[in-house]
Design a protein around this motif. Structure first.
Motif, PDB file in Angstrom:
ATOM      1  N   GLN A 266       0.850  -1.186   0.000  1.00  0.00           N
ATOM      2  CA  GLN A 266       0.000   0.000   0.000  1.00  0.00           C
ATOM      3  C   GLN A 266       0.890   1.242   0.000  1.00  0.00           C
ATOM      4  OE1 GLN A 266       0.803   1.296   3.077  1.00  0.00           O
ATOM      5  NE2 GLN A 266      -0.184   0.133   4.706  1.00  0.00           N
ATOM      6  N   LEU A 267       0.300   2.417   0.053  1.00  0.00           N
ATOM      7  CA  LEU A 267       1.050   3.668  -0.091  1.00  0.00           C
ATOM      8  C   LEU A 267       2.195   3.843   0.893  1.00  0.00           C
ATOM      9  CD1 LEU A 267      -1.868   6.153  -0.817  1.00  0.00           C
ATOM     10  CD2 LEU A 267      -0.188   5.228  -2.423  1.00  0.00           C
ATOM     11  N   ALA A 268       2.065   3.342   2.100  1.00  0.00           N
ATOM     12  CA  ALA A 268       3.114   3.497   3.113  1.00  0.00           C
ATOM     13  C   ALA A 268       4.267   2.519   2.902  1.00  0.00           C
ATOM     14  CB  ALA A 268       2.523   3.326   4.507  1.00  0.00           C
ATOM     15  N   GLY A 269       4.174   1.667   1.872  1.00  0.00           N
ATOM     16  CA  GLY A 269       5.250   0.724   1.589  1.00  0.00           C
ATOM     17  C   GLY A 269       5.147  -0.590   2.329  1.00  0.00           C
ATOM     18  N   LEU A 270       4.064  -0.783   3.066  1.00  0.00           N
ATOM     19  CA  LEU A 270       3.846  -2.040   3.784  1.00  0.00           C
ATOM     20  C   LEU A 270       2.959  -2.960   2.951  1.00  0.00           C
ATOM     21  CD1 LEU A 270       3.047  -0.588   7.314  1.00  0.00           C
ATOM     22  CD2 LEU A 270       5.207  -1.590   6.544  1.00  0.00           C
ATOM     23  N   LEU A 271       3.027  -4.256   3.245  1.00  0.00           N
ATOM     24  CA  LEU A 271       2.132  -5.201   2.596  1.00  0.00           C
ATOM     25  C   LEU A 271       0.695  -4.758   2.841  1.00  0.00           C
ATOM     26  CD1 LEU A 271       1.868  -7.933   1.048  1.00  0.00           C
ATOM     27  CD2 LEU A 271       1.647  -9.017   3.287  1.00  0.00           C
ATOM     28  N   HIS A 272      -0.064  -4.667   1.773  1.00  0.00           N
ATOM     29  CA  HIS A 272      -1.457  -4.227   1.852  1.00  0.00           C
ATOM     30  C   HIS A 272      -2.270  -5.214   2.692  1.00  0.00           C
ATOM     31  CE1 HIS A 272      -5.436  -2.998   0.572  1.00  0.00           C
ATOM     32  NE2 HIS A 272      -4.903  -1.948  -0.051  1.00  0.00           N
ATOM     33  N   GLY A 273      -3.135  -4.699   3.546  1.00  0.00           N
ATOM     34  CA  GLY A 273      -3.981  -5.563   4.361  1.00  0.00           C
ATOM     35  C   GLY A 273      -4.834  -6.486   3.515  1.00  0.00           C
ATOM     36  N   GLY A 274      -5.284  -5.997   2.368  1.00  0.00           N
ATOM     37  CA  GLY A 274      -6.060  -6.833   1.460  1.00  0.00           C
ATOM     38  C   GLY A 274      -5.249  -7.977   0.893  1.00  0.00           C
ATOM     39  N   ALA A 275      -3.927  -7.768   0.757  1.00  0.00           N
ATOM     40  CA  ALA A 275      -3.058  -8.843   0.275  1.00  0.00           C
ATOM     41  C   ALA A 275      -3.018  -9.988   1.287  1.00  0.00           C
ATOM     42  CB  ALA A 275      -1.651  -8.316  -0.008  1.00  0.00           C
ATOM     43  N   HIS A 276      -3.021  -9.641   2.571  1.00  0.00           N
ATOM     44  CA  HIS A 276      -3.102 -10.683   3.602  1.00  0.00           C
ATOM     45  C   HIS A 276      -4.360 -11.521   3.387  1.00  0.00           C
ATOM     46  CE1 HIS A 276      -0.001  -9.422   6.623  1.00  0.00           C
ATOM     47  NE2 HIS A 276      -0.183  -8.242   6.076  1.00  0.00           N
ATOM     48  N   LEU A 277      -5.470 -10.839   3.117  1.00  0.00           N
ATOM     49  CA  LEU A 277      -6.736 -11.545   2.931  1.00  0.00           C
ATOM     50  C   LEU A 277      -6.754 -12.363   1.651  1.00  0.00           C
ATOM     51  CD1 LEU A 277      -9.138  -8.824   4.299  1.00  0.00           C
ATOM     52  CD2 LEU A 277      -8.789 -11.104   5.228  1.00  0.00           C
ATOM     53  N   VAL A 278      -6.095 -11.867   0.609  1.00  0.00           N
ATOM     54  CA  VAL A 278      -5.997 -12.660  -0.628  1.00  0.00           C
ATOM     55  C   VAL A 278      -5.259 -13.965  -0.352  1.00  0.00           C
ATOM     56  CG1 VAL A 278      -4.956 -12.772  -2.938  1.00  0.00           C
ATOM     57  CG2 VAL A 278      -6.190 -10.719  -2.226  1.00  0.00           C
ATOM     58  N   LEU A 279      -4.139 -13.882   0.363  1.00  0.00           N
ATOM     59  CA  LEU A 279      -3.385 -15.094   0.696  1.00  0.00           C
ATOM     60  C   LEU A 279      -4.227 -16.021   1.566  1.00  0.00           C
ATOM     61  CD1 LEU A 279      -0.800 -16.755   0.575  1.00  0.00           C
ATOM     62  CD2 LEU A 279       0.092 -15.367   2.477  1.00  0.00           C
ATOM     63  N   ALA A 280      -4.912 -15.455   2.557  1.00  0.00           N
ATOM     64  CA  ALA A 280      -5.745 -16.272   3.450  1.00  0.00           C
ATOM     65  C   ALA A 280      -6.876 -16.939   2.689  1.00  0.00           C
ATOM     66  CB  ALA A 280      -6.305 -15.417   4.586  1.00  0.00           C
ATOM     67  N   GLU A 281      -7.558 -16.183   1.834  1.00  0.00           N
ATOM     68  CA  GLU A 281      -8.678 -16.768   1.097  1.00  0.00           C
ATOM     69  C   GLU A 281      -8.194 -17.808   0.097  1.00  0.00           C
ATOM     70  OE1 GLU A 281     -12.833 -15.752  -1.125  1.00  0.00           O
ATOM     71  OE2 GLU A 281     -11.833 -14.230   0.083  1.00  0.00           O
TER      72      GLU A 281
END
Length: 152
Positions: free
Chosen positions: A62-77
């Motif tokens: 995401q904009l701050a340079g951290l892994l996007h929270g939605g990316a965590h959910l994509v991996l989880a799903e």
């Protein structure tokens, strides 16, 4: 080889995503999905009870340079749905009906490893907990996904 034989369309995609050859006949006409490919997810262990995969942080921030929270959910799903599919078998299909996550720590580079563990494997529902960690084993996020299992 039979001149009329056409190989399933997604064999290269399955191999690139780390899917073992033993599952290519089942998944060869389905692939792993365009989002899995775009996110760079590569499977490790595959089974209904436990499934693992890695995903790079690079390209998924995401904009701050951290892994996007939605990316965590994509991996989880991805992990929970594939694990539910392994439980359901080739003639049934999982459909996600609930997912939620808690983010514990940010990550700016490297690989994230997700591990899905079955909490419930029933006839019509499968629930998995998915824990995401960094290369040092530090907890990044925890998710829970429930899939309804439908007849194909």
């Amino acid at each position: 080889m039979n001149a009329n034989f056409t190989p399933p369309p997604f064999l290269a995609e399955l191999a690139a995503a780390g899917v073992p050859d033993e599952y290519h006949a089942w998944l060869g006409d389905l692939g792993v999905g365009a989002l899995v490919v775009k996110m760079g997810i590569v499977f490790g262990e595959m089974g209904a009870e436990r499934m693992t995969a890695t995903m790079p942080v690079e390209g998924n921030t995401q904009l701050a340079g951290l892994l996007h929270g939605g990316a965590h959910l994509v991996l989880a799903e991805t992990l929970g749905s594939f694990a539910a599919a392994f439980h359901a078998g080739p003639h049934r299909r999982p459909v996600g009906i609930e997912i939620g996550a808690t983010h514990h720590r940010g990550i700016a580079s490297g690989l994230v490893t997700g591990t899905a563990t079955a909490l419930h494997l029933g006839r019509t529902l499968a629930t998995h907990e998915v824990v995401m960690t960094d290369a040092g084993g530090r907890l990044l996020s925890t998710a829970r996904i429930t899939n309804m299992i439908l007849d194909a």
